[in-house]
Design a protein around this motif. Structure first.
Motif, PDB file in Angstrom:
ATOM      1  N   LEU A  19      38.860  -3.478  30.248  1.00 37.97           N
ATOM      2  CA  LEU A  19      40.293  -3.604  30.323  1.00 37.97           C
ATOM      3  C   LEU A  19      40.887  -4.938  29.193  1.00 37.97           C
ATOM      4  O   LEU A  19      41.734  -4.899  28.688  1.00 37.97           O
ATOM      5  CB  LEU A  19      39.950  -5.334  31.640  1.00 37.97           C
ATOM      6  CG  LEU A  19      40.661  -4.484  32.525  1.00 37.97           C
ATOM      7  CD1 LEU A  19      40.216  -5.887  33.563  1.00 37.97           C
ATOM      8  CD2 LEU A  19      41.888  -4.612  33.042  1.00 37.97           C
ATOM      9  N   LEU A  22      42.293  -2.787  26.704  1.00 35.76           N
ATOM     10  CA  LEU A  22      44.136  -2.880  27.469  1.00 35.76           C
ATOM     11  C   LEU A  22      44.662  -3.951  26.468  1.00 35.76           C
ATOM     12  O   LEU A  22      45.761  -3.896  25.842  1.00 35.76           O
ATOM     13  CB  LEU A  22      43.923  -3.040  28.398  1.00 35.76           C
ATOM     14  CG  LEU A  22      43.803  -1.116  29.152  1.00 35.76           C
ATOM     15  CD1 LEU A  22      43.997  -1.341  30.597  1.00 35.76           C
ATOM     16  CD2 LEU A  22      44.364   0.063  28.607  1.00 35.76           C
ATOM     17  N   ILE A  23      44.286  -5.236  26.730  1.00 34.67           N
ATOM     18  CA  ILE A  23      44.835  -6.540  26.449  1.00 34.67           C
ATOM     19  C   ILE A  23      45.019  -6.238  24.860  1.00 34.67           C
ATOM     20  O   ILE A  23      45.882  -7.028  23.616  1.00 34.67           O
ATOM     21  CB  ILE A  23      43.690  -7.750  26.658  1.00 34.67           C
ATOM     22  CG1 ILE A  23      44.037  -7.562  28.431  1.00 34.67           C
ATOM     23  CG2 ILE A  23      44.632  -8.826  25.987  1.00 34.67           C
ATOM     24  CD1 ILE A  23      43.447  -8.846  28.739  1.00 34.67           C
ATOM     25  N   VAL A  27      48.978  -5.055  26.179  1.00 34.97           N
ATOM     26  CA  VAL A  27      49.072  -5.776  27.648  1.00 34.97           C
ATOM     27  C   VAL A  27      49.014  -7.322  27.372  1.00 34.97           C
ATOM     28  O   VAL A  27      48.295  -7.693  27.785  1.00 34.97           O
ATOM     29  CB  VAL A  27      48.230  -4.737  28.222  1.00 34.97           C
ATOM     30  CG1 VAL A  27      48.154  -5.563  29.711  1.00 34.97           C
ATOM     31  CG2 VAL A  27      48.267  -3.761  28.137  1.00 34.97           C
ATOM     32  N   LEU A  32      49.556  -8.696  33.461  1.00 37.06           N
ATOM     33  CA  LEU A  32      48.174  -8.196  34.065  1.00 37.06           C
ATOM     34  C   LEU A  32      48.049  -9.030  35.244  1.00 37.06           C
ATOM     35  O   LEU A  32      48.044  -8.291  36.019  1.00 37.06           O
ATOM     36  CB  LEU A  32      46.817  -7.803  33.126  1.00 37.06           C
ATOM     37  CG  LEU A  32      45.682  -7.202  33.291  1.00 37.06           C
ATOM     38  CD1 LEU A  32      46.001  -5.659  33.668  1.00 37.06           C
ATOM     39  CD2 LEU A  32      44.582  -7.755  32.506  1.00 37.06           C
ATOM     40  N   GLY A 146      42.548  -3.671  37.801  1.00 36.90           N
ATOM     41  CA  GLY A 146      43.529  -3.522  36.137  1.00 36.90           C
ATOM     42  C   GLY A 146      43.076  -2.738  35.455  1.00 36.90           C
ATOM     43  O   GLY A 146      44.499  -2.912  34.633  1.00 36.90           O
ATOM     44  N   GLY A 150      46.784  -1.747  34.337  1.00 35.31           N
ATOM     45  CA  GLY A 150      47.526  -1.843  32.218  1.00 35.31           C
ATOM     46  C   GLY A 150      47.284  -0.757  31.532  1.00 35.31           C
ATOM     47  O   GLY A 150      48.362  -1.121  31.152  1.00 35.31           O
ATOM     48  N   LEU A 153      51.452  -0.687  32.363  1.00 32.93           N
ATOM     49  CA  LEU A 153      51.997  -1.570  31.247  1.00 32.93           C
ATOM     50  C   LEU A 153      52.051  -1.363  29.652  1.00 32.93           C
ATOM     51  O   LEU A 153      52.651  -1.531  29.020  1.00 32.93           O
ATOM     52  CB  LEU A 153      51.669  -2.779  31.774  1.00 32.93           C
ATOM     53  CG  LEU A 153      51.279  -3.858  33.139  1.00 32.93           C
ATOM     54  CD1 LEU A 153      50.531  -4.695  32.637  1.00 32.93           C
ATOM     55  CD2 LEU A 153      52.797  -3.843  33.216  1.00 32.93           C
ATOM     56  N   LEU A 154      50.794  -0.316  29.894  1.00 31.33           N
ATOM     57  CA  LEU A 154      50.852   0.353  28.474  1.00 31.33           C
ATOM     58  C   LEU A 154      52.458   1.848  28.046  1.00 31.33           C
ATOM     59  O   LEU A 154      52.549   2.453  27.320  1.00 31.33           O
ATOM     60  CB  LEU A 154      49.533   0.661  28.129  1.00 31.33           C
ATOM     61  CG  LEU A 154      48.698   1.065  26.599  1.00 31.33           C
ATOM     62  CD1 LEU A 154      49.103   0.038  26.279  1.00 31.33           C
ATOM     63  CD2 LEU A 154      47.740   1.461  26.929  1.00 31.33           C
TER      64      LEU A 154
END
Length: 401
Positions: A19, A22-23, A27, A32, A146, A150, A153-154
């Motif tokens: 996670l 990804l942030i 993201v 998220l 998540g 994620g 979202l990516l």
């Protein structure tokens, strides 16, 4: 072009590290959170910070629980202790009824299903009887769902993963002291390449489930590299930075996403080969073929070939190993030029037939009546197949004239 994410688990992999990665790759944290809202889970929040491991800066993430009976799994530095228990059936029902977007829900269900199957095998019970400890806690549900949110979202990239280091030693769990890698981790990574190196639990069961469910093994494809991200684990190691690196980009122009899979068979019956060809097509192979070959010691055999897209490569390889007598499958990327396909319907004295039109460079290069249509009409009307095919081609000529 195809978006690709390549994972390098330098310090291993856990749910919170994935996670965090990804942030770090961009993201948005608010997106998220919104993606996780349909779960209806309360009593937790994200704590995100910038930190460094061996002078490599990246993102560190914790899922902090408000309820004291929950304990968070801190990567490489946790006791598998008295976590809140959640039955697999309850988790599955929650995900199915959550209102999550279909791709997110399906990814999360697959990850948890793999975990349930691994736990059931390790503890000698049925999948429906599995009651999760660590992976059933709210923080791990957030980590797993998540991860699915994620990735969406990516841009839902293809994900590849280098062999993860699994660590060594022992760790305390709800079942007592267990070896590292944990038995569930071993089961989840069965069939994958791993590195037996590092001290402590470098790859957790949740991390192993993410690898098994979401990623393909390397080698990495050629990329037009867009960005790199780093998800950080909690502890610092002397021998390696505790980071999960991700390289995000697009598949390079000309880089093949189509593979030829091959297996030599010298002890397979004709029935077995015919069955396997049917299964390969049903599972998404672009094409299959069998050719006679002469093998070692002068033995006659069969070369079974499969044309597969990159996303089907692993599944079709597994099918070949499972369904045939081969002890290995070769794979090599290929380039191919394909025509544009379109369909039209023509009327013949025997009925309607679909015509497949193949075009290249704006010009029609081939016309072919659909076999299934022609075969059906030939059976229904009691006429030779070649007569229906000829009538269909004649109808196309009249239509164009």
């Amino acid at each position: 072009m195809t978006k690709v994410l390549c994972l390098e688990p330098v310090g291993g992999i856990a749910g919170d590290m994935f996670l965090a990665l990804l942030i770090d790759l961009g993201v948005p944290l608010d997106d998220l959170r919104r993606g996780l809202a349909p779960l209806g889970l309360g009593g937790w929040r994200f704590e995100v910070s910038r930190a460094s491991r061996h002078a490599i800066e990246g993102t560190h993430l914790d899922v902090v629980l408000d309820e004291p009976e929950h304990e968070h799994e801190h990567h490489h530095d946790h006791e598998h202790g008295h976590h809140h228990h959640r039955a697999w059936a309850d988790i599955r029902a929650m995900l199915e009824a959550s209102g999550l977007a279909a791709p997110v829900r399906d990814r999360a269900l697959d990850i948890f299903t793999r975990l349930a199957q691994a736990e059931a095998k390790v503890h000698g019970t049925s999948v429906d009887e599995v009651s999760f400890h660590e992976v059933g806690a709210v923080d791990s549900i957030v980590d797993i769902v998540g991860a699915a949110v994620g990735l969406e979202l990516l841009g839902a990239p293809e994900v590849y993963c280098a062999p993860p280091p699994v660590g060594s030693g022992t760790v305390r769990s709800a079942h007592g002291v267990i070896p590292v890698p944990a038995p569930a981790t071993v089961e989840l990574l069965r069939g994958r390449r791993v590195l037996f190196e590092g001290t402590g639990e470098l790859t957790t069961p949740t991390g192993a489930a993410l690898v098994a469910s979401l990623t393909r093994e390397g080698p990495f494809p050629e990329l037009v590299l867009e960005k790199a991200g780093y998800g950080l684990g909690t502890r610092d190691f002397a021998d390696r930075p505790n980071v999960l690196r991700g390289l995000l980009g697009e598949r390079a122009a000309g880089e093949s996403s189509v593979f030829v899979l091959e297996a030599n068979l010298d002890d397979a019956t004709p029935e077995l080969i015919a069955w396997t060809l049917e299964r390969l097509i049903a599972e998404g192979a672009l094409d299959v073929w069998v050719a006679p070959v002469t093998m070692k010691k002068g033995r006659p055999g069969q070369l079974l070939g499969v044309l597969a897209t990159g996303d089907k490569r692993e599944a079709l390889t597994a099918l070949l190993l499972r369904e045939t007598t081969t002890l290995g499958v070769r794979a090599h990327p290929v380039e191919r030029t394909v025509t544009e396909r379109s369909f039209e319907t023509v009327e013949t004295p025997y009925g309607s037939v679909r015509i497949k039109r193949a075009s290249f460079g704006g010009a029609t290069v081939n016309l072919a009546p659909e076999y299934e249509d022609c075969a059906r009409l030939a059976r229904e009307r009691g006429v030779p197949l070649k007569r229906v095919v000829a009538a269909a081609l004649a109808a196309v000529g009249q239509k164009r004239a």
